[in-house]
Design an enzyme around this catalytic site. Structure first.
Site, PDB file in Angstrom:
ATOM      1  N   GLU A  82       0.456  -1.040   0.037  1.00 50.50           N
ATOM      2  CA  GLU A  82      -0.503   0.461  -0.104  1.00 50.50           C
ATOM      3  C   GLU A  82       0.922   0.963   0.192  1.00 50.50           C
ATOM      4  OE1 GLU A  82      -3.227   0.133  -0.473  1.00 50.50           O
ATOM      5  OE2 GLU A  82      -3.074   2.154  -0.801  1.00 50.50           O
TER       6      GLU A  82
HETATM    7  C1  LIG Z   1       2.285  -9.787   0.976  1.00 48.65           C
HETATM    8  C2  LIG Z   1       1.809  -8.660  -0.508  1.00 48.65           C
HETATM    9  C3  LIG Z   1       0.775  -8.674  -0.717  1.00 48.65           C
HETATM   10  C4  LIG Z   1       0.217  -7.855  -1.584  1.00 48.65           C
HETATM   11  N1  LIG Z   1      -0.337  -7.437  -2.215  1.00 48.65           N
HETATM   12  C5  LIG Z   1      -0.450  -6.638  -3.364  1.00 48.65           C
HETATM   13  C6  LIG Z   1      -2.853  -6.498  -3.594  1.00 48.65           C
HETATM   14  O1  LIG Z   1      -3.435  -7.138  -3.459  1.00 48.65           O
HETATM   15  N2  LIG Z   1      -2.503  -5.300  -5.103  1.00 48.65           N
HETATM   16  C7  LIG Z   1      -1.109  -5.405  -5.208  1.00 48.65           C
HETATM   17  O2  LIG Z   1      -1.778  -4.371  -6.349  1.00 48.65           O
HETATM   18  N3  LIG Z   1      -0.080  -5.500  -5.090  1.00 48.65           N
HETATM   19  C8  LIG Z   1       0.553  -5.993  -4.108  1.00 48.65           C
HETATM   20  N4  LIG Z   1       1.427  -5.827  -3.440  1.00 48.65           N
HETATM   21  C9  LIG Z   1       2.872  -5.299  -3.619  1.00 48.65           C
HETATM   22  C10 LIG Z   1       3.170  -3.881  -3.057  1.00 48.65           C
HETATM   23  O3  LIG Z   1       2.361  -2.890  -3.414  1.00 48.65           O
HETATM   24  C11 LIG Z   1       4.321  -4.041  -4.075  1.00 48.65           C
HETATM   25  O4  LIG Z   1       5.581  -4.753  -3.169  1.00 48.65           O
HETATM   26  C12 LIG Z   1       5.218  -2.613  -3.197  1.00 48.65           C
HETATM   27  O5  LIG Z   1       4.454  -1.412  -3.614  1.00 48.65           O
HETATM   28  C13 LIG Z   1       6.190  -2.299  -3.725  1.00 48.65           C
HETATM   29  O6  LIG Z   1       6.186  -2.219  -5.008  1.00 48.65           O
HETATM   30  P1  LIG Z   1       7.833  -3.459  -5.282  1.00 48.65           P
HETATM   31  O7  LIG Z   1       7.392  -4.361  -4.312  1.00 48.65           O
HETATM   32  O8  LIG Z   1       8.357  -3.600  -6.914  1.00 48.65           O
HETATM   33  O9  LIG Z   1       8.740  -2.441  -4.480  1.00 48.65           O
HETATM   34  P2  LIG Z   1      10.197  -1.176  -5.382  1.00 48.65           P
HETATM   35  O10 LIG Z   1       9.006   0.169  -6.343  1.00 48.65           O
HETATM   36  O11 LIG Z   1      11.145  -2.165  -6.459  1.00 48.65           O
HETATM   37  O12 LIG Z   1      10.596  -0.472  -4.120  1.00 48.65           O
HETATM   38  C14 LIG Z   1      12.219  -1.130  -3.516  1.00 48.65           C
HETATM   39  C15 LIG Z   1      12.504  -0.446  -2.821  1.00 48.65           C
HETATM   40  O13 LIG Z   1      13.023   0.461  -3.725  1.00 48.65           O
HETATM   41  C16 LIG Z   1      12.271   2.184  -2.744  1.00 48.65           C
HETATM   42  N5  LIG Z   1      11.755   3.031  -3.907  1.00 48.65           N
HETATM   43  C17 LIG Z   1      11.149   2.733  -4.449  1.00 48.65           C
HETATM   44  N6  LIG Z   1      10.771   3.777  -5.695  1.00 48.65           N
HETATM   45  C18 LIG Z   1      11.489   4.468  -5.015  1.00 48.65           C
HETATM   46  C19 LIG Z   1      11.083   6.133  -5.939  1.00 48.65           C
HETATM   47  N7  LIG Z   1      11.129   6.583  -6.674  1.00 48.65           N
HETATM   48  N8  LIG Z   1      12.445   6.722  -4.597  1.00 48.65           N
HETATM   49  C20 LIG Z   1      12.431   6.482  -3.253  1.00 48.65           C
HETATM   50  N9  LIG Z   1      12.457   4.938  -3.209  1.00 48.65           N
HETATM   51  C21 LIG Z   1      11.613   4.297  -4.160  1.00 48.65           C
HETATM   52  C22 LIG Z   1      10.668   1.998  -2.076  1.00 48.65           C
HETATM   53  O14 LIG Z   1      10.365   2.296  -0.820  1.00 48.65           O
HETATM   54  C23 LIG Z   1      11.592   0.300  -1.760  1.00 48.65           C
HETATM   55  O15 LIG Z   1      12.569   0.091  -0.286  1.00 48.65           O
HETATM   56  C24 LIG Z   1       2.002  -6.688  -2.760  1.00 48.65           C
HETATM   57  C25 LIG Z   1       3.091  -7.324  -1.499  1.00 48.65           C
HETATM   58  C26 LIG Z   1       3.067  -7.728  -1.035  1.00 48.65           C
HETATM   59  C27 LIG Z   1       4.612  -8.951  -0.882  1.00 48.65           C
END
Ligand SMILES: Cc1cc2nc3c(=O)[nH]c(=O)nc-3n(C[C@H](O)[C@H](O)[C@H](O)COP(=O)(O)OP(=O)(O)OC[C@H]3O[C@@H](n4cnc5c(N)ncnc54)[C@H](O)[C@@H]3O)c2cc1C
Length: 595
Positions: free
Chosen positions: A439
Site C-alpha cells: 500500500e
Molecule cells: C504480501 C504482499 C501483498 C501484496 N498485495 C498487493 C495487492 O493486493 N495488490 C497489488 O497491486 N499489489 C500488492 N502488493 C505489492 C506491493 O504493493 C508492492 O510490493 C509495493 O508497492 C512495492 O513495490 P515493489 O515490491 O516493486 O518494490 P519497489 O518499488 O521495487 O521498491 C524497492 C525499494 O525502493 C524504494 N523506492 C522505489 N521507488 C522509489 C522512489 N521513486 N523513490 C525512493 N524510493 C523508491 C522503495 O521504497 C523500496 O524500499 C503486495 C505485496 C506483497 C509482498
C-alpha cells in the site's frame, strides 16, 4: 499461547476523548452512532473476532493457503466457516452506506472494528480489507449500474474484492504497468496481462471475486496519465444477478512468504478476460487517489493491531516467567516474575505507550475522513480533508514501522522463547513486516508527506495542524501535575516540528532531494510529535474525568492514561529533536557515499 482480548476500554476512551465520537454522532446520517451504541457494537464485534478468528491465527500461519492443479485455492482449515459466520452476523457491512445494505456507521467505528479484526487474525483480515478498498473505489467512481450489480454483495461480504496494480516491472512505479485493455463490440473490454502479489486473488471464502484491475487502453499516454481501471469479475454476472460464465482470469501461483501465510498472495493471469471500464479511460490513477486515504489508514491500523496482539502476549508472559530476584522484591526468597524487573517494565511501557499513541493517530485520521465527508459546513469539510491528507502518511508510515518495532520488543520480552515458533509471538513479527512495504512503501509515504502534503495551501495546512498540537500543549500546561509536564514536553515537540517543517518548506524548491533525503526522518519526527499530541489529549481528558464521575472508566485506567502520556512525552518525545539534524542535513552524504 495467549489469545486476544479486545482492549475495549482504551478503544472507547480513544473514540470518546481523543476523537470526539459524540460530536460526530450528532452529524446528519450518523445519529444512530451514539457512544453507547458504538460501545455495544464494538464489544460484540470484539467478542466475535476473539472467539471465531483469533483461535485460527496460528493455524493459518502453519498451514498456509494452497493452490491446486485446477488453479483453485483453499484457505486453511476453518477459515471459510469462520468467514461465513462473519458474513451471516452482518459485520462486514457496518461502515458502508445504507443504500447498498450497509450499517452507515462512521469510518471511525469501522476503523476500530478493523483493529479488532486484524488483531484477531491478520491473515484472514486481508480479505475484508481488500474488499473494502474495492468497495470504496466503486462507491466513488463506479457507474450507477456497476454499483447496483456489485456493491450489495460486496458490502455483505458474500463477494470479495481485490486490487490489481502490481506487475513485475511496476511496483512503486505504478505508471510502468503494461496490462492491456482493448474494446469489445458490446461495450465491454478484454483484459490481457499478468499481475503479481495480488492479495486474496483466488480463494474459497466467497462465491465471486471482483477484481479491480489497472490496465492501458490503446494509445494511452505513457506513465500514470495512461492508466485505466476495470472491473473484472471471476464469474460474470447475469442480468438477473445470478452468476454466469467463468471469466478468463486465474491464479497461476501463490507466493511462499515470510508472514501472513494464511493470505493467498497470487500471481494472476488475465487472458482476454471480460472487463468493464470504471469511469473514463486514462483516469485510473485519479480514481485510485479517491480511495487511497482509507486504504492507507487501514494498513496503518494493521501496525497498531498486530502490536496490540503482541503486547498482550508479552504482558501475559512477563507475569508468568520467573527469573532472578528483582531489587526490593517482597515476600520469600524465590525468583521474581520478570514483570518485576525495571528493564522488562521499560519494554512493556514502551509498547503500551506507542500502541496508544498510534491508536490515537489512526482514530483521529478516521474522524478527519468522516468529517471531510459529512460535515454540513464546507469550510470545516475542507479543513478536515487537509487533516486527513496530513495524517494518512503518518498513520501508514509510522504505524506500520511501529508494528515491526513493537512486535520485535514483544519477542525480546519472551527471551529465547520469543525466537521459538511454538510461542506464536514470532508470527506477529513476521506478519507485521509486510505492512511497511505494501500500500505504498513507507519511503513512498514519507515522500508523499514532504513532497505533497507540506505544500498544501502553501504550507497553511501543516501550519494549522501544528497549531492544533500547540493548543493541546497549552491546555495541558494549565492542567498541573504530570499532565502539565507532558504538555511542556509537547510544546518542545511543537517547536521541533515547526523548525523541521520550516526548513523543508524553505529548502525543497532549490533541490527536491533536500526533501526526499529528509522524508523518512521527518515522517518519524512528525509521528512522534503527533503521537505525543494524541496521548496528551487523552491525559487531559483522563485527569478531568478522574476529578469528576470517571465517565465509566476505572480510576486505575484513568491514572494509567496519565502515566503513559507522561512516559511518552518525557522519554520518547525527546527523540524528535534528535531527528532534526537528519531532516536538515540535505542529501550530500547520501550521494557522496559509494555502494
Ligand atoms: C504480501 C504482499 C501483498 C501484496 N498485495 C498487493 C495487492 O493486493 N495488490 C497489488 O497491486 N499489489 C500488492 N502488493 C505489492 C506491493 O504493493 C508492492 O510490493 C509495493 O508497492 C512495492 O513495490 P515493489 O515490491 O516493486 O518494490 P519497489 O518499488 O521495487 O521498491 C524497492 C525499494 O525502493 C524504494 N523506492 C522505489 N521507488 C522509489 C522512489 N521513486 N523513490 C525512493 N524510493 C523508491 C522503495 O521504497 C523500496 O524500499 C503486495 C505485496 C506483497 C509482498
Amino acid at each position: 499461547m495467549a489469545g486476544y482480548v479486545p482492549p475495549l476500554d482504551d478503544i472507547r476512551f480513544t473514540m470518546e476523548h481523543v476523537t470526539d465520537l459524540a460530536t460526530l454522532a450528532a452529524l446528519p446520517g450518523f445519529e444512530h452512532a451514539d457512544p453507547e451504541t458504538v460501545a455495544g457494537l464494538l464489544d460484540e464485534a470484539g467478542r466475535f473476532f476473539a472467539e471465531q478468528f483469533a483461535p485460527l491465527n496460528r493455524l493459518g500461519d502453519v498451514q498456509h493457503s494452497h493452490r491446486h492443479p485446477d488453479a483453485s485455492v483453499t484457505t486453511p482449515d476453518g477459515f471459510a466457516k469462520a468467514y461465513h459466520r462473519y458474513v451471516d452476523a452482518g459485520w462486514p457491512a457496518v461502515p458502508f452506506p445504507p443504500e447498498f445494505g450497509g450499517g452507515g456507521f462512521p469510518w471511525l467505528v469501522g476503523t476500530a472494528m478493523q483493529e479488532e479484526l486484524t488483531s484477531a487474525n491478520m491473515g484472514l483480515s486481508l480479505c475484508p480489507l481488500l474488499t473494502q478498498g474495492a468497495i470504496d473505489m466503486l462507491l466513488h467512481n463506479g457507474s450507477e449500474a456497476q454499483r447496483e450489480v456489485y456493491l450489495p454483495k460486496m458490502v455483505t461480504g458474500e463477494w470479495s474484492g481485490t486490487m490489481n496494480l502490481t506487475e513485475p516491472q511496476a511496483g512503486s512505479d505504478v505508471g510502468a504497468l503494461t496490462t492491456r485493455a482493448v474494446p469489445a463490440d458490446d461495450g465491454s473490454w478484454r483484459i490481457t496481462g499478468q499481475k503479481i502479489f495480488i492479495t486474496y486473488g483466488e480463494h474459497d471464502l466467497t462465491d465471486n471475486i471482483v477484481h479491480l484491475v489497472l490496465a492501458r487502453v490503446p494509445d494511452a499516454p505513457p506513465g500514470t496519465r495512461g492508466i485505466s481501471c476495470f472491473i473484472v469479475p471471476k464469474f460474470l454476472v447475469n442480468d438477473d444477478g445470478t452468476l454466469g460464465a467463468r471469466n478468463a482470469v486465474e491464479c497461476v501461483s501463490i507466493e511462499d512468504k515470510m508472514g501472513i501465510n494464511a493470505s493467498p498472495t497470487c500471481v494472476m493471469a488475465y487472458d482476454g478476460a471480460v472487463g468493464y471500464l470504471i469511469g473514463e479511460p486514462n483516469q485510473g490513477m485519479r480514481y485510485m487517489f479517491t480511495m487511497m486515504n482509507t486504504a492507507r489508514l487501514s494498513v496503518g491500523v494493521e501496525g497498531l493491531a498486530i502490536a496490540e496482539r503482541a503486547y498482550q502476549q508479552a504482558v501475559a508472559y512477563a507475569h508468568e516467567r520467573r527469573q532472578g530476584r528483582a531489587p526490593g522484591a517482597s515476600g520469600g526468597s524465590g525468583e521474581s516474575a520478570i514483570v518485576e524487573h525495571a528493564d522488562v517494565r521499560r519494554m512493556l511501557l514502551t509498547m503500551k505507550a506507542h500502541i496508544e499513541a498510534i491508536r490515537g493517530i489512526a482514530y483521529l485520521n478516521a474522524e478527519a475522513i468522516d468529517l471531510a465527508k459529512v460535515h454540513p459546513d464546507a469550510a470545516l469539510r475542507a479543513a478536515a480533508h487537509e487533516r486527513a491528507e496530513i495524517l494518512t502518511p503518518i498513520t501508514k508510515g509510522w504505524g506500520t514501522d511501529l508494528g515491526v518495532e513493537m512486535t520485535s520488543i514483544a519477542i525480546q520480552v519472551h527471551g529465547g522463547m520469543g525466537y521459538i515458533e511454538e510461542t506464536g509471538v514470532a508470527q506477529h513479527y513476521r506478519d507485521a513486516r509486510i505492512a511497511p512495504i505494501y500500500e505504498g512503501t513507507n519511503g513512498i509515504q514519507a515522500m508523499d508527506l514532504v513532497g505533497r502534503k507540506l505544500g498544501l495551501r502553501g504550507g497553511g495546512a501543516i501550519a494549522d495542524f501544528v497549531d492544533s498540537i500547540a493548543a493541546t500543549a497549552e491546555e495541558a500546561s494549565a492542567a498541573g501535575g504530570d499532565v502539565a509536564l507532558a504538555g511542556a514536553a509537547l510544546a518542545e515537540g511543537v517547536t521541533v516540528l515547526r523548525e523541521a517543517t520550516a526548513w523543508l518548506l524553505a529548502n525543497t524548491p532549490s533541490d527536491p532531494n533536500n526533501a526526499f533525503a529528509a522524508a523518512t526522518p521527518y515522517l518519524r519526527l512528525a509521528g512522534i510529535v503527533t503521537g505525543a499530541w494524541a496521548l496528551t489529549k487523552g491525559a487531559i481528558a483522563a485527569a478531568a474525568l478522574r476529578a469528576s464521575d470517571g465517565g465509566g472508566f476505572s480510576t486505575e485506567f484513568l491514572d494509567q492514561k496519565v502515566v503513559t502520556a507522561h512516559f511518552f512525552a518525557t522519554q520518547v518525545l525527546p527523540q524528535a529533536r534528535g531527528l532534526l539534524p537528519a531532516v536538515m542535513a540535505g542529501p550530500a552524504d547520501l550521494f557522496a557515499a559509494t555502494f
